[in-house]
Write a protein that holds these residues in place. Structure first.
Motif, short mmCIF file in Angstrom:
data_model
loop_
_atom_site.label_atom_id
_atom_site.label_comp_id
_atom_site.label_asym_id
_atom_site.label_seq_id
_atom_site.Cartn_x
_atom_site.Cartn_y
_atom_site.Cartn_z
N ARG A 95 -9.48 -11.34 7.23
CA ARG A 95 -8.24 -10.93 6.57
C ARG A 95 -8.46 -10.66 5.09
NH1 ARG A 95 -3.55 -15.26 8.33
NH2 ARG A 95 -3.92 -15.35 10.58
N HIS A 96 -9.70 -10.73 4.63
CA HIS A 96 -9.97 -10.78 3.20
C HIS A 96 -9.90 -9.44 2.49
CE1 HIS A 96 -13.09 -10.95 -0.17
NE2 HIS A 96 -12.04 -11.60 -0.63
N ALA A 97 -10.77 -8.50 2.87
CA ALA A 97 -10.87 -7.25 2.09
C ALA A 97 -11.43 -6.11 2.93
CB ALA A 97 -11.75 -7.47 0.86
N HIS A 98 -11.03 -4.91 2.56
CA HIS A 98 -11.60 -3.68 3.12
C HIS A 98 -11.60 -2.66 1.97
CE1 HIS A 98 -13.00 -0.79 5.82
NE2 HIS A 98 -12.11 -0.87 6.80
N PRO A 99 -12.50 -2.85 1.01
CA PRO A 99 -12.40 -2.09 -0.24
C PRO A 99 -12.61 -0.58 -0.11
CG PRO A 99 -14.42 -3.41 -0.19
CD PRO A 99 -13.58 -3.86 0.96
N THR A 100 -13.49 -0.13 0.79
CA THR A 100 -13.67 1.32 0.90
C THR A 100 -12.46 1.98 1.54
OG1 THR A 100 -14.89 1.14 2.99
CG2 THR A 100 -16.19 1.21 0.95
N GLN A 101 -11.78 1.29 2.47
CA GLN A 101 -10.55 1.84 3.04
C GLN A 101 -9.50 1.99 1.95
OE1 GLN A 101 -9.70 2.85 6.39
NE2 GLN A 101 -7.94 3.67 5.27
N ALA A 102 -9.36 0.97 1.12
CA ALA A 102 -8.38 1.05 0.04
C ALA A 102 -8.71 2.20 -0.91
CB ALA A 102 -8.33 -0.28 -0.73
N MET A 103 -9.98 2.40 -1.20
CA MET A 103 -10.35 3.46 -2.15
C MET A 103 -10.17 4.85 -1.55
SD MET A 103 -10.74 2.00 -4.93
CE MET A 103 -11.18 3.48 -5.83
N LEU A 104 -10.40 5.01 -0.26
CA LEU A 104 -10.14 6.33 0.34
C LEU A 104 -8.64 6.59 0.37
CD1 LEU A 104 -9.10 6.49 3.63
CD2 LEU A 104 -11.30 5.36 3.92
N ASP A 105 -7.85 5.53 0.50
CA ASP A 105 -6.40 5.69 0.40
C ASP A 105 -5.99 6.08 -1.01
OD1 ASP A 105 -6.20 5.00 3.08
OD2 ASP A 105 -5.74 2.90 2.69
N MET A 106 -6.65 5.48 -2.01
CA MET A 106 -6.34 5.83 -3.41
C MET A 106 -6.71 7.30 -3.68
SD MET A 106 -5.01 3.04 -4.42
CE MET A 106 -4.62 2.63 -2.71
N LEU A 107 -7.83 7.74 -3.13
CA LEU A 107 -8.22 9.14 -3.31
C LEU A 107 -7.21 10.07 -2.66
CD1 LEU A 107 -10.33 11.18 -4.34
CD2 LEU A 107 -11.51 10.93 -2.14
N THR A 108 -6.73 9.69 -1.49
CA THR A 108 -5.73 10.51 -0.80
C THR A 108 -4.45 10.60 -1.61
OG1 THR A 108 -6.67 9.78 1.32
CG2 THR A 108 -4.48 10.79 1.38
N ILE A 109 -4.00 9.47 -2.15
CA ILE A 109 -2.79 9.46 -2.97
C ILE A 109 -2.99 10.32 -4.22
CG2 ILE A 109 -1.31 8.01 -4.43
CD1 ILE A 109 -1.79 5.74 -2.37
N ARG A 110 -4.12 10.16 -4.88
CA ARG A 110 -4.35 10.90 -6.13
C ARG A 110 -4.42 12.40 -5.88
NH1 ARG A 110 -9.33 10.09 -10.43
NH2 ARG A 110 -10.44 11.44 -8.94
N ARG A 111 -5.04 12.81 -4.77
CA ARG A 111 -5.16 14.24 -4.49
C ARG A 111 -3.82 14.86 -4.12
NH1 ARG A 111 -10.04 16.53 -4.25
NH2 ARG A 111 -9.34 18.16 -2.84
N HIS A 112 -2.93 14.08 -3.51
CA HIS A 112 -1.62 14.62 -3.12
C HIS A 112 -0.56 14.46 -4.21
CE1 HIS A 112 -2.15 15.89 1.10
NE2 HIS A 112 -3.12 14.99 1.11
N LYS A 113 -0.66 13.39 -5.00
CA LYS A 113 0.36 13.12 -6.00
C LYS A 113 -0.11 13.36 -7.43
CE LYS A 113 3.58 12.10 -3.11
NZ LYS A 113 4.75 13.02 -2.99
N GLY A 114 -1.41 13.41 -7.64
CA GLY A 114 -1.94 13.74 -8.95
C GLY A 114 -1.92 12.61 -9.97
N ARG A 115 -1.40 11.47 -9.58
CA ARG A 115 -1.28 10.38 -10.54
C ARG A 115 -1.01 9.07 -9.79
NH1 ARG A 115 3.86 11.87 -9.45
NH2 ARG A 115 5.53 10.35 -9.87
#
Length: 334
Positions: free
Chosen positions: A147-167
């Motif tokens: 239950r601890h961490a999945h850091p690369t999943q979180a970062m691919l989600d951050m990349l997806t958000i940044r590419r669609h929202k720009g910020r």
């Protein structure tokens, strides 16, 4: 034995990644560097030759003690696109199932001159444990631990958000579903708050979204309409029935009625909201097919972005390991 502090274990003396175990302790500069590097790798998927020589001559071992076809495959693709040699270790048929300890297995892999272990394990802290006990010049990447961490999943989600929202600043983001058992939600929350998102809502029933999550900087919502009101991003999570103990839910159909994302419930979000899901999707349990396949969905973009983010992390960690190996004398000579 006292466990090493995450930031000290993950970074070399120059502040560069040498392991990637958790987002805890990593600052905005490091996370932004991962996103920027991943952005530079995204265009490779459109090229006829999808390789760069950054990990040529290096051996990467996928060490998966827990199944995940999508995560293992994207890590394998990422390593191969960096020109590494890749070994996929089938744990169920390995010596660990015959009584060999985890440390014995690691020492044998180290003796084969492996350079990087990508570790997925059902026990929280497993990747951290391995990083503390493996030889110093082997990079450890956490592909999900308990239950601890999945850091690369979180970062691919951050990349997806940044590419669609720009910020990130000013965004309103809802994470909906089984927060209690989700390592993804924990890592997402750490990433979002580090990158400047001040309105993160964790949405679900009280049994799956306990109040202590508010201490991590989120707003707790047990009503779906309140949780989705005017949000820019909706992240749906899978119900992790395999981790549940006791009667945490009355039924899947009741959960879907109260917290499932449908065209109707999505209308509470902003008109240009994007819908995300780390997969695998349970259609009709946490999300309708109309939404999963609809115009707001960026779920397949997440998969594509996952390869680029994992390429970024692998290349940064290997570079950080090589920088750690440089002696002061070598640097002076340069």
């Amino acid at each position: 034995m006292m466990r090493s502090e995450p930031r000290a274990l993950q970074l070399n003396e120059h502040g560069q990644l040498k392991h990637f175990l958790t987002l805890d302790g990593l600052d905005k500069t490091i996370l932004t560097e991962i996103l920027d590097r991943a952005d530079s790798f995204l265009s490779m998927g459109e090229q006829s030759v999808k390789k760069v020589p950054l990990l040529r001559g290096k051996t990467v071992v996928n060490l998966f003690f827990e199944n995940s076809t999508r995560t293992r495959t994207t890590f394998e693709l990422a390593a191969k696109r960096l020109s590494a040699d890749v070994i996929n270790l089938n744990i169920e048929t390995s010596a660990t199932s015959k009584g060999e300890s985890l440390l014995d297995t690691l020492k044998n892999l180290e003796a084969m001159q492996s350079d990087m272990f990508i570790v997925r394990h059902s026990d929280s802290g497993a990747a951290h444990f391995i990083a503390e006990h493996c030889t110093p010049n082997v990079a450890i990447i956490n592909a999900g631990d308990g239950r601890h961490a999945h850091p690369t999943q979180a970062m691919l989600d951050m990349l997806t958000i940044r590419r669609h929202k720009g910020r990130f600043d000013g965004l309103k983001i809802a994470i909906v579903g089984d927060i209690l058992h989700s390592r993804v939600a924990r890592s997402q929350l750490q990433a979002l708050t580090t990158l400047g998102v001040s309105d993160v809502r964790l949405v679900g029933p009280k049994t799956l979204v306990p109040s202590f999550f508010a201490e991590m900087g989120a707003t707790i919502c047990h009503d779906l309409e309140a949780g989705l009101k005017d949000v820019d991003v909706v992240v749906m999570l899978r119900l992790q029935k395999e981790r549940m103990k006791g009667a945490l839910l009355p039924s899947e159909s009741e959960f879907y009625r109260l917290y499932g994302l449908t065209e109707e419930s999505l209308s509470w979000a902003k008109p240009d909201a994007i819908v995300m899901h780390p997969g695998p999707i349970n259609r009709g349990v946490e999300i309708s097919s109309d939404v999963a396949d609809g115009k707001h969905s960026v779920i397949l973009d997440q998969v594509t972005n996952g390869i680029a983010v994992r390429m970024a992390v692998l290349s940064m960690a290997m570079s950080g390991q090589l920088q750690s190996d440089e002696s002061p004398a070598t640097k002076d000579e340069e």
